[in-house]
Scaffold this motif. Structure first.
Motif, PDB file in Angstrom:
ATOM      1  N   UNK A   4      25.485 -53.674 -23.271  1.00 55.60           N
ATOM      2  CA  UNK A   4      24.411 -54.002 -22.137  1.00 55.60           C
ATOM      3  C   UNK A   4      24.727 -53.111 -20.866  1.00 55.60           C
ATOM      4  N   UNK A   5      23.654 -53.025 -19.909  1.00 52.03           N
ATOM      5  CA  UNK A   5      23.887 -52.033 -18.970  1.00 52.03           C
ATOM      6  C   UNK A   5      24.077 -53.355 -17.814  1.00 52.03           C
ATOM      7  N   UNK A   6      25.101 -53.249 -17.062  1.00 51.09           N
ATOM      8  CA  UNK A   6      25.039 -54.386 -15.957  1.00 51.09           C
ATOM      9  C   UNK A   6      24.858 -53.363 -14.530  1.00 51.09           C
ATOM     10  N   UNK A   7      24.298 -53.892 -13.523  1.00 51.65           N
ATOM     11  CA  UNK A   7      24.129 -53.368 -12.139  1.00 51.65           C
ATOM     12  C   UNK A   7      25.378 -52.938 -11.592  1.00 51.65           C
ATOM     13  N   UNK A   8      25.526 -52.159 -10.832  1.00 56.41           N
ATOM     14  CA  UNK A   8      26.623 -51.714 -10.246  1.00 56.41           C
ATOM     15  C   UNK A   8      26.440 -51.975  -8.554  1.00 56.41           C
ATOM     16  N   UNK A   9      27.140 -53.035  -8.114  1.00 58.09           N
ATOM     17  CA  UNK A   9      26.974 -53.336  -6.673  1.00 58.09           C
ATOM     18  C   UNK A   9      27.599 -52.263  -5.603  1.00 58.09           C
ATOM     19  N   UNK A  10      26.729 -51.453  -5.330  1.00 57.11           N
ATOM     20  CA  UNK A  10      27.217 -50.180  -4.591  1.00 57.11           C
ATOM     21  C   UNK A  10      27.983 -50.734  -3.336  1.00 57.11           C
ATOM     22  N   UNK A  11      27.494 -51.773  -2.563  1.00 51.90           N
ATOM     23  CA  UNK A  11      27.937 -52.357  -1.533  1.00 51.90           C
ATOM     24  C   UNK A  11      29.517 -52.760  -1.822  1.00 51.90           C
ATOM     25  N   UNK A  12      29.871 -53.355  -2.772  1.00 52.54           N
ATOM     26  CA  UNK A  12      31.146 -53.788  -3.036  1.00 52.54           C
ATOM     27  C   UNK A  12      32.200 -52.676  -3.557  1.00 52.54           C
ATOM     28  N   UNK A  13      31.343 -51.754  -4.202  1.00 54.18           N
ATOM     29  CA  UNK A  13      32.286 -50.420  -4.366  1.00 54.18           C
ATOM     30  C   UNK A  13      32.574 -49.766  -3.393  1.00 54.18           C
ATOM     31  N   UNK A  14      31.559 -49.613  -2.401  1.00 59.02           N
ATOM     32  CA  UNK A  14      32.151 -48.898  -1.164  1.00 59.02           C
ATOM     33  C   UNK A  14      33.184 -49.680  -0.312  1.00 59.02           C
ATOM     34  N   UNK A  15      33.102 -50.703  -0.257  1.00 64.12           N
ATOM     35  CA  UNK A  15      34.079 -51.688   0.353  1.00 64.12           C
ATOM     36  C   UNK A  15      35.283 -51.734  -0.276  1.00 64.12           C
ATOM     37  N   UNK A  16      35.515 -51.808  -1.605  1.00 64.08           N
ATOM     38  CA  UNK A  16      36.601 -51.805  -2.299  1.00 64.08           C
ATOM     39  C   UNK A  16      37.623 -50.403  -2.159  1.00 64.08           C
ATOM     40  N   UNK A  17      36.580 -49.336  -2.230  1.00 64.97           N
ATOM     41  CA  UNK A  17      37.144 -47.870  -2.098  1.00 64.97           C
ATOM     42  C   UNK A  17      37.808 -47.698  -0.678  1.00 64.97           C
TER      43      UNK A  17
END
Length: 335
Positions: free
Chosen positions: A204-217
């Motif tokens: 299944x294709x799950x949404x990528x939370x860009x806001x969280x990815x940017x914060x974690x990086x």
């Protein structure tokens, strides 16, 4: 008419006879030497011939035994006489082991060894990755993948737990993958902003939370104020009283007073503040000694005892400070 013929005398005749005798002896010697050479060559030839195997002139021409086509293969050529060739090929999915051509030899045997058709091993190239086991099939193979790996070649890592930036348990943030069969193997992919989750059988294709990815990086903030995740993407929002600038990230204060978006009543003055506005009614300074002031406009006080007028920006500023924590147009909010 008579002609006289001279005759050789006895001595002349004897000389001629001796010359003839010598000539004949010379010829006899040369003849004898020729005969001797011919006899020698003939003896050598007979000796050579005697060493050859005796040929049976009455026997039929030599042939070779019949040859059969290999299993899962074909044979080309039906003549088995000396010097003739027979050729072999294999069916699809098999390869030839041994000579592809055999020749009938003079001794009645075929050159080379018997050829066979062997099943082509699909697993010979080690197509399974990451420790997968290759299982042979009929003209195909299948990879049995170890735990945490999936795909036709065990090339995809199966997520045992969703990552922090994956949006779960919300149907609006999930999509079915797009799948297609390529070379008898199924390949699936997701739209931009989504990632593959699950196993190869239940993906299944799950949404990528860009806001969280940017914060974690630790790349800073995507938005100056607030990042809002949406299915497959994100957008920035501003607090009340601010508007989003064309860069899509920064916010700028809305001047409600300048744009006439305030509700100040008549007699009061609109003062823009950060994210809002205030309606104010400044008062003149209290009477001091024999001097008192009369308000002639929202920001102008006139001394009651003197003819000159007094504009008090500093006093007004003091008064406004009482009413307003912040005055004037605020700067933009930028990253």
């Amino acid at each position: 008419m008579l002609y006289s013929q001279s005759c050789m005398d006895k001595h002349q005749v004897v000389g001629v006879l001796r010359q003839m005798e010598k000539f004949l002896k010379g010829q006899e010697m040369r003849f004898t030497e020729g005969i001797r050479i011919m006899k020698s060559k003939l003896a050598a030839l007979q000796n050579s011939v005697s060493k050859l195997p005796q040929a049976d002139q009455s026997a039929a021409p030599t042939t070779c035994p019949s040859l059969e086509a290999p299993t899962h293969g074909r044979k080309f050529g039906s003549k088995y006489a000396v010097g003739h060739e027979v050729h072999f090929t294999c069916s699809q999915g098999y390869h030839l082991v041994g000579p592809g051509t055999r020749v009938c030899q003079d001794n009645g045997s075929w050159s080379g060894i018997s050829a066979i058709c062997k099943d082509v091993s699909e697993c010979a190239s080690n197509p399974c990755q990451n420790g997968g086991t290759c299982v042979e099939g009929v003209n195909q193979y299948k990879c049995t993948c170890p735990q945490n790996w999936s795909g036709s070649h065990c090339q995809h890592q199966t997520q045992t737990a969703p990552p922090e930036w994956s949006v779960m348990n919300d149907p609006a943030f999930s999509r079915r993958p797009r799948c297609a069969k390529v070379d008898q193997a199924q390949h699936c992919s997701c739209d931009a902003g989504f990632h593959m989750s699950g196993t190869s059988d239940k993906s299944i294709c799950q949404d990528v939370n860009e806001c969280e990815v940017y914060r974690l990086d630790q790349g800073g903030k995507l938005c100056v104020h607030e990042c809002v995740n949406v299915p497959g993407s994100y957008h920035c929002s501003c607090p009340s009283g601010y508007k989003l600038l064309p860069d899509g990230r920064s916010c700028e204060d809305v001047d409600e007073c300048l744009s006439q978006q305030h509700n100040c009543s008549r007699g009061t003055t609109c003062i823009n503040t950060g994210g809002g506005f205030q309606c104010v009614n400044p008062e003149c300074p209290r009477s001091h000694g024999n001097i008192s002031y009369v308000k002639t406009s929202p920001f102008l006080c006139v001394p009651a005892k003197r003819s000159e007028t007094l504009q008090l920006p500093s006093t007004l500023g003091l008064i406004l400070t009482v009413y307003l924590p912040v005055t004037g147009k605020l700067p933009r909010l930028k990253a």
